[in-house]
Design a protein around this motif. Sequence first.
Motif, PDB file in Angstrom:
ATOM      1  N   ALA A  96       4.478   4.943  -8.063  1.00 41.93           N
ATOM      2  CA  ALA A  96       3.801   6.144  -8.550  1.00 41.93           C
ATOM      3  C   ALA A  96       3.770   6.143 -10.070  1.00 41.93           C
ATOM      4  CB  ALA A  96       4.509   7.390  -8.030  1.00 41.93           C
ATOM      5  N   ILE A  97       4.876   5.761 -10.668  1.00 40.89           N
ATOM      6  CA  ILE A  97       4.948   5.731 -12.130  1.00 40.89           C
ATOM      7  C   ILE A  97       3.986   4.688 -12.682  1.00 40.89           C
ATOM      8  CG2 ILE A  97       6.446   5.179 -14.080  1.00 40.89           C
ATOM      9  CD1 ILE A  97       8.756   6.393 -12.339  1.00 40.89           C
ATOM     10  N   ARG A  98       3.961   3.535 -12.025  1.00 35.28           N
ATOM     11  CA  ARG A  98       3.025   2.490 -12.451  1.00 35.28           C
ATOM     12  C   ARG A  98       1.588   2.974 -12.375  1.00 35.28           C
ATOM     13  NH1 ARG A  98       6.459  -1.738 -10.902  1.00 35.28           N
ATOM     14  NH2 ARG A  98       6.195  -1.299  -8.705  1.00 35.28           N
ATOM     15  N   CYS A  99       1.315   3.730 -11.343  1.00 39.54           N
ATOM     16  CA  CYS A  99      -0.041   4.224 -11.148  1.00 39.54           C
ATOM     17  C   CYS A  99      -0.479   5.126 -12.299  1.00 39.54           C
ATOM     18  CB  CYS A  99      -0.121   4.982  -9.828  1.00 39.54           C
ATOM     19  SG  CYS A  99      -1.743   5.604  -9.423  1.00 39.54           S
ATOM     20  N   GLU A 100       0.463   5.907 -12.808  1.00 41.05           N
ATOM     21  CA  GLU A 100       0.125   6.866 -13.864  1.00 41.05           C
ATOM     22  C   GLU A 100       0.214   6.264 -15.263  1.00 41.05           C
ATOM     23  OE1 GLU A 100      -0.928  10.182 -13.689  1.00 41.05           O
ATOM     24  OE2 GLU A 100      -1.219   9.757 -11.565  1.00 41.05           O
ATOM     25  N   PHE A 101       1.056   5.273 -15.432  1.00 36.67           N
ATOM     26  CA  PHE A 101       1.174   4.627 -16.743  1.00 36.67           C
ATOM     27  C   PHE A 101       0.859   3.144 -16.598  1.00 36.67           C
ATOM     28  CE2 PHE A 101       4.524   7.944 -16.704  1.00 36.67           C
ATOM     29  CZ  PHE A 101       3.934   8.822 -17.578  1.00 36.67           C
ATOM     30  N   PRO A 102      -0.407   2.801 -16.618  1.00 34.74           N
ATOM     31  CA  PRO A 102      -0.804   1.419 -16.363  1.00 34.74           C
ATOM     32  C   PRO A 102      -0.170   0.430 -17.348  1.00 34.74           C
ATOM     33  CG  PRO A 102      -2.704   2.863 -16.403  1.00 34.74           C
ATOM     34  CD  PRO A 102      -1.547   3.653 -16.894  1.00 34.74           C
ATOM     35  N   THR A 103       0.183   0.920 -18.515  1.00 29.95           N
ATOM     36  CA  THR A 103       0.724  -0.002 -19.513  1.00 29.95           C
ATOM     37  C   THR A 103       2.185  -0.336 -19.244  1.00 29.95           C
ATOM     38  OG1 THR A 103       1.056   1.951 -20.871  1.00 29.95           O
ATOM     39  CG2 THR A 103      -0.835   0.552 -21.388  1.00 29.95           C
ATOM     40  N   ALA A 104       2.861   0.542 -18.518  1.00 26.67           N
ATOM     41  CA  ALA A 104       4.296   0.356 -18.308  1.00 26.67           C
ATOM     42  C   ALA A 104       4.597  -0.887 -17.478  1.00 26.67           C
ATOM     43  CB  ALA A 104       4.884   1.588 -17.625  1.00 26.67           C
ATOM     44  N   ALA A 105       5.738  -1.473 -17.760  1.00 29.16           N
ATOM     45  CA  ALA A 105       6.165  -2.628 -16.982  1.00 29.16           C
ATOM     46  C   ALA A 105       6.672  -2.126 -15.649  1.00 29.16           C
ATOM     47  CB  ALA A 105       7.297  -3.364 -17.683  1.00 29.16           C
TER      48      ALA A 105
ATOM     49  N   LYS B 233       0.852  -1.190   0.000  1.00 32.79           N
ATOM     50  CA  LYS B 233       0.000   0.000   0.000  1.00 32.79           C
ATOM     51  C   LYS B 233       0.885   1.236   0.000  1.00 32.79           C
ATOM     52  CE  LYS B 233      -3.667  -2.089   2.793  1.00 32.79           C
ATOM     53  NZ  LYS B 233      -4.320  -2.042   4.109  1.00 32.79           N
ATOM     54  N   LEU B 234       1.376   1.591  -1.143  1.00 34.38           N
ATOM     55  CA  LEU B 234       2.293   2.727  -1.225  1.00 34.38           C
ATOM     56  C   LEU B 234       1.636   3.966  -1.803  1.00 34.38           C
ATOM     57  CD1 LEU B 234       5.501   0.867  -2.459  1.00 34.38           C
ATOM     58  CD2 LEU B 234       4.850   1.496  -0.137  1.00 34.38           C
ATOM     59  N   ILE B 235       0.537   3.770  -2.503  1.00 31.26           N
ATOM     60  CA  ILE B 235      -0.167   4.880  -3.132  1.00 31.26           C
ATOM     61  C   ILE B 235      -1.546   4.997  -2.497  1.00 31.26           C
ATOM     62  CG2 ILE B 235      -1.035   5.787  -5.319  1.00 31.26           C
ATOM     63  CD1 ILE B 235       2.000   5.464  -5.261  1.00 31.26           C
ATOM     64  N   ALA B 236      -1.958   6.220  -2.222  1.00 34.04           N
ATOM     65  CA  ALA B 236      -3.261   6.414  -1.601  1.00 34.04           C
ATOM     66  C   ALA B 236      -4.056   7.483  -2.322  1.00 34.04           C
ATOM     67  CB  ALA B 236      -3.086   6.815  -0.137  1.00 34.04           C
ATOM     68  N   ILE B 237      -5.364   7.281  -2.369  1.00 35.97           N
ATOM     69  CA  ILE B 237      -6.271   8.313  -2.860  1.00 35.97           C
ATOM     70  C   ILE B 237      -7.089   8.783  -1.674  1.00 35.97           C
ATOM     71  CG2 ILE B 237      -8.213   8.835  -4.368  1.00 35.97           C
ATOM     72  CD1 ILE B 237      -7.182   6.697  -6.272  1.00 35.97           C
ATOM     73  N   ASP B 238      -6.924  10.039  -1.333  1.00 38.57           N
ATOM     74  CA  ASP B 238      -7.589  10.601  -0.175  1.00 38.57           C
ATOM     75  C   ASP B 238      -8.209  11.917  -0.598  1.00 38.57           C
ATOM     76  OD1 ASP B 238      -8.270  11.963   2.107  1.00 38.57           O
ATOM     77  OD2 ASP B 238      -6.527  11.296   3.255  1.00 38.57           O
ATOM     78  N   PRO B 239      -9.524  11.995  -0.547  1.00 42.45           N
ATOM     79  CA  PRO B 239     -10.174  13.216  -1.040  1.00 42.45           C
ATOM     80  C   PRO B 239      -9.729  14.467  -0.296  1.00 42.45           C
ATOM     81  CG  PRO B 239     -11.764  11.729  -0.017  1.00 42.45           C
ATOM     82  CD  PRO B 239     -10.480  10.994  -0.099  1.00 42.45           C
ATOM     83  N   ALA B 240      -9.122  14.279   0.862  1.00 34.86           N
ATOM     84  CA  ALA B 240      -8.698  15.448   1.633  1.00 34.86           C
ATOM     85  C   ALA B 240      -7.260  15.845   1.320  1.00 34.86           C
ATOM     86  CB  ALA B 240      -8.840  15.160   3.126  1.00 34.86           C
TER      87      ALA B 240
END
Length: 265
Positions: free
Chosen positions: A256-265, A204-211
Amino acid sequence: MTERPRYDADDGMTARTRRQVRMTEPVERDPYRGRSPRKIPAYSSFEASRYLRIPENTVRNWAFGYAQRTGPGRTMRSRPLLKAADTQRHLLSFVNLVELHMISALRRDHNVQMPKIRRAIDYLEAKLRSPHPLIDEEMETDGTDIFINKYGSLINASRDGQLAMKALLQAHLKRIERDERGVAVRLFPFTRKRDADTIVEAPKLIAIDPAVAFGRPVIVGSRVPTSEIAQRFQAGESPSEVAQDFGRTEEEVWEAIRCEFPTAA
DNA sequence: CGCGTCACGCTAATTAATGT
DNA sequence: ACATTAATTAGCGTGACGCG
């Protein structure tokens, strides 16, 4: 050509600032005053698809329904699986994002057919008296058992299959963080290709938090949006450099990079 | 202006379920 | 077995911006 709802053409904003305005404007302009940021329509289908690793069209189909030709002159229209925050402008709230996360668990990871998911959601909605039953706190405690008892045999005949499904649902629920009232306040999206084995211990390294950062995904424990990282990377900086700059680990940067570029290895 | 990105509607291919 | 329906997904066209 068709006039579909769009943002004001001449508000003089970039897409990014416009996105931030979606989160902030309700406070100053009215329609959502008093509404929790979790329910503000802040995400496009495109963003949701990227963050949740669900194809964009699928997000749209699930969230807003879809039409399909069934014969010459005949079309059928499907019902949305959730109550989208803004069906007019095709925008989703954080709550919707979390719902999609759960639906994806059932549909994509566990291959449950759509009609069965619909029935289950309808049932839970009545049973738990919640407009968003899949992400309700009760779902985490009794919900999965209710779900499995009522629909387990329908969805998966074997006992092992039902146990596996419960584990999968729990694994997905574990990625939803709740406040002391049990309200979902933070989501840890899956950032890499997942299968039954890796799903439980996926980091769990990436989080989406509306705040935080207007609800854009950030590196956990920081306010650094993944998009920021991805931009640096795209501009040619090495992950280790970026990690250094932000005081994060290289692993976090890769996530973070994976999160933004889903296609990337 | 031209290029890239995104939103959105649409079609069509594909595959899985269901009906007869 | 064969046909029909349902669901997912890629991909295309268009239009709107943003940025250089």
